[in-house]
Design a protein around this motif. Structure first.
Motif, mmCIF file in Angstrom:
data_model
loop_
_atom_site.group_PDB
_atom_site.id
_atom_site.type_symbol
_atom_site.label_atom_id
_atom_site.label_comp_id
_atom_site.label_asym_id
_atom_site.label_seq_id
_atom_site.Cartn_x
_atom_site.Cartn_y
_atom_site.Cartn_z
ATOM 1 N N HIS A 86 -9.876 4.339 -5.018
ATOM 2 C CA HIS A 86 -8.420 4.516 -5.002
ATOM 3 C C HIS A 86 -8.040 5.996 -5.055
ATOM 4 C CE1 HIS A 86 -7.332 0.315 -4.980
ATOM 5 N NE2 HIS A 86 -8.215 0.084 -5.929
ATOM 6 N N ARG A 87 -8.900 6.837 -5.587
ATOM 7 C CA ARG A 87 -8.653 8.274 -5.480
ATOM 8 C C ARG A 87 -8.744 8.730 -4.029
ATOM 9 N NH1 ARG A 87 -11.974 10.766 -10.687
ATOM 10 N NH2 ARG A 87 -10.348 10.316 -12.264
ATOM 11 N N LEU A 88 -9.707 8.180 -3.301
ATOM 12 C CA LEU A 88 -9.801 8.498 -1.873
ATOM 13 C C LEU A 88 -8.559 8.016 -1.124
ATOM 14 C CD1 LEU A 88 -13.561 7.644 -1.174
ATOM 15 C CD2 LEU A 88 -12.520 9.906 -1.282
ATOM 16 N N ARG A 89 -8.061 6.830 -1.479
ATOM 17 C CA ARG A 89 -6.840 6.321 -0.850
ATOM 18 C C ARG A 89 -5.645 7.207 -1.171
ATOM 19 N NH1 ARG A 89 -6.486 3.962 3.197
ATOM 20 N NH2 ARG A 89 -4.666 2.715 2.605
ATOM 21 N N GLY A 95 -5.789 10.422 -1.651
ATOM 22 C CA GLY A 95 -5.924 11.579 -0.770
ATOM 23 C C GLY A 95 -5.507 11.279 0.652
ATOM 24 N N ARG A 96 -5.795 10.073 1.125
ATOM 25 C CA ARG A 96 -5.391 9.685 2.474
ATOM 26 C C ARG A 96 -3.881 9.649 2.598
ATOM 27 N NH1 ARG A 96 -7.411 10.253 7.051
ATOM 28 N NH2 ARG A 96 -9.411 9.435 6.252
ATOM 29 N N PHE A 97 -3.199 9.047 1.616
ATOM 30 C CA PHE A 97 -1.733 8.990 1.667
ATOM 31 C C PHE A 97 -1.133 10.383 1.506
ATOM 32 C CE2 PHE A 97 -2.318 4.440 0.843
ATOM 33 C CZ PHE A 97 -1.359 3.918 1.683
ATOM 34 N N GLU A 130 0.838 -1.194 0.000
ATOM 35 C CA GLU A 130 0.000 0.000 0.000
ATOM 36 C C GLU A 130 0.877 1.249 0.000
ATOM 37 O OE1 GLU A 130 -3.263 0.846 -0.099
ATOM 38 O OE2 GLU A 130 -3.632 -1.209 -0.722
ATOM 39 N N TYR A 165 1.007 5.602 -1.933
ATOM 40 C CA TYR A 165 0.379 6.597 -2.803
ATOM 41 C C TYR A 165 0.539 6.204 -4.268
ATOM 42 C CZ TYR A 165 -0.580 11.107 -5.017
ATOM 43 O OH TYR A 165 -1.083 12.100 -5.804
ATOM 44 N N ASN A 173 -1.897 3.307 -5.382
ATOM 45 C CA ASN A 173 -3.280 3.737 -5.589
ATOM 46 C C ASN A 173 -3.410 4.661 -6.797
ATOM 47 O OD1 ASN A 173 -5.096 2.807 -3.137
ATOM 48 N ND2 ASN A 173 -3.119 3.330 -2.278
ATOM 49 N N THR A 177 -2.440 13.139 2.581
ATOM 50 C CA THR A 177 -2.616 13.832 3.861
ATOM 51 C C THR A 177 -1.593 13.378 4.879
ATOM 52 O OG1 THR A 177 -4.988 14.022 3.411
ATOM 53 C CG2 THR A 177 -4.271 14.344 5.691
ATOM 54 N N ASP A 178 -1.271 12.079 4.882
ATOM 55 C CA ASP A 178 -0.325 11.539 5.861
ATOM 56 C C ASP A 178 1.126 11.833 5.526
ATOM 57 O OD1 ASP A 178 -2.509 10.542 7.142
ATOM 58 O OD2 ASP A 178 -2.338 8.519 6.309
#
Length: 234
Positions: free
Chosen positions: A150-153, A155-157, A93, A95, A98, A159-160
């Motif tokens: 996967h676009r949401l994922r 964005g999560r990566f 997993e 960025y 995804n 942000t982190d």
């Protein structure tokens, strides 16, 4: 008073009694097997239905001869789906993973739209065409949901991820060296006691700092002008 007990042999069990005894042993085993089968089907059936929605033609359509152009598009769709599944299962997993899956899902969605347009050019029964269009719509919904997920994922990566550190280097201002002005002053004639004029040495010959002059009648003790000044006094 003692009692007389007479032992008698019991009659052999009937077939019905034997059947009841067997069912008491076998029936729990059968129920256990059914329960295990039902539990396994909960995990197997969704995966099978998912694959049917992605790649497999329905049995009714596959039994008929479809045009080779459509079958070619179907094979390309299966190949793209296998690449997507390979990336999703084997890569860690991140960025980048995804982002790549988002691109693959978008390519699959575009491919299904092209297959929709291809159906309008094929000579198929209205019923068969409707079955294929329904299947295409299911596939489009599936790949669009994958693309959004996967676009949401991504964005999560994003942000982190820590913000990049920008190093600001101070510009070094170099001040040009300014040479001290050297005032080349001509020798000054100073009259002595006898009334004769004595040439006063210039600051360049006396070794004094620029702009500094000796008082009238004074000679330097050292330097190239010392001997000249003293000679003039004589």
């Amino acid at each position: 008073m003692s009692k007389l007990i007479i032992k008698q042999d019991l009659p052999p069990p009937s077939a019905q009694e034997r059947l009841v005894d067997i069912l008491q042993v076998v029936l729990p085993i059968i129920l256990l097997v059914i329960a295990i089968s039902a539990a396994v089907s909960l995990y197997v059936i969704p995966a099978d239905s998912d694959n049917l929605g992605k790649t497999t033609l329905s049995t009714a359509i596959a039994s008929k001869s479809l045009p080779s152009t459509y079958l070619t598009q179907e094979s390309e769709l299966q190949a793209l789906a296998l690449v997507f599944d390979d990336i999703a299962q084997n890569q860690a997993e991140s960025y980048e993973k995804n982002a790549l899956l988002t691109q693959k899902a978008e390519a699959l969605l575009t491919h299904v739209n092209n297959m929709d347009a291809l159906l309008d050019t094929l000579a198929l029964d209205a019923k068969d065409k409707q079955v294929l269009l329904t299947r295409h719509q299911h596939q489009k919904d599936y790949w669009e949901s994958k693309m959004v997920f996967h676009r949401l994922r991504m964005g999560r990566f994003a942000t982190d991820m820590p913000a990049p550190v920008v190093e600001v280097q101070e510009a070094k201002v170099q001040t040009p060296a300014v040479a001290a002005p050297v005032n080349a002053m001509p020798p000054v004639s100073v009259p002595n006691e006898a009334g004769d004029s004595v040439a006063q040495p210039s600051p360049a010959n006396t070794g004094l700092p620029p702009g500094v002059q000796l008082p009238p009648g004074m000679c330097p003790l050292f330097g190239p002008g010392a001997a000249e000044c003293k000679a003039g006094k004589q």
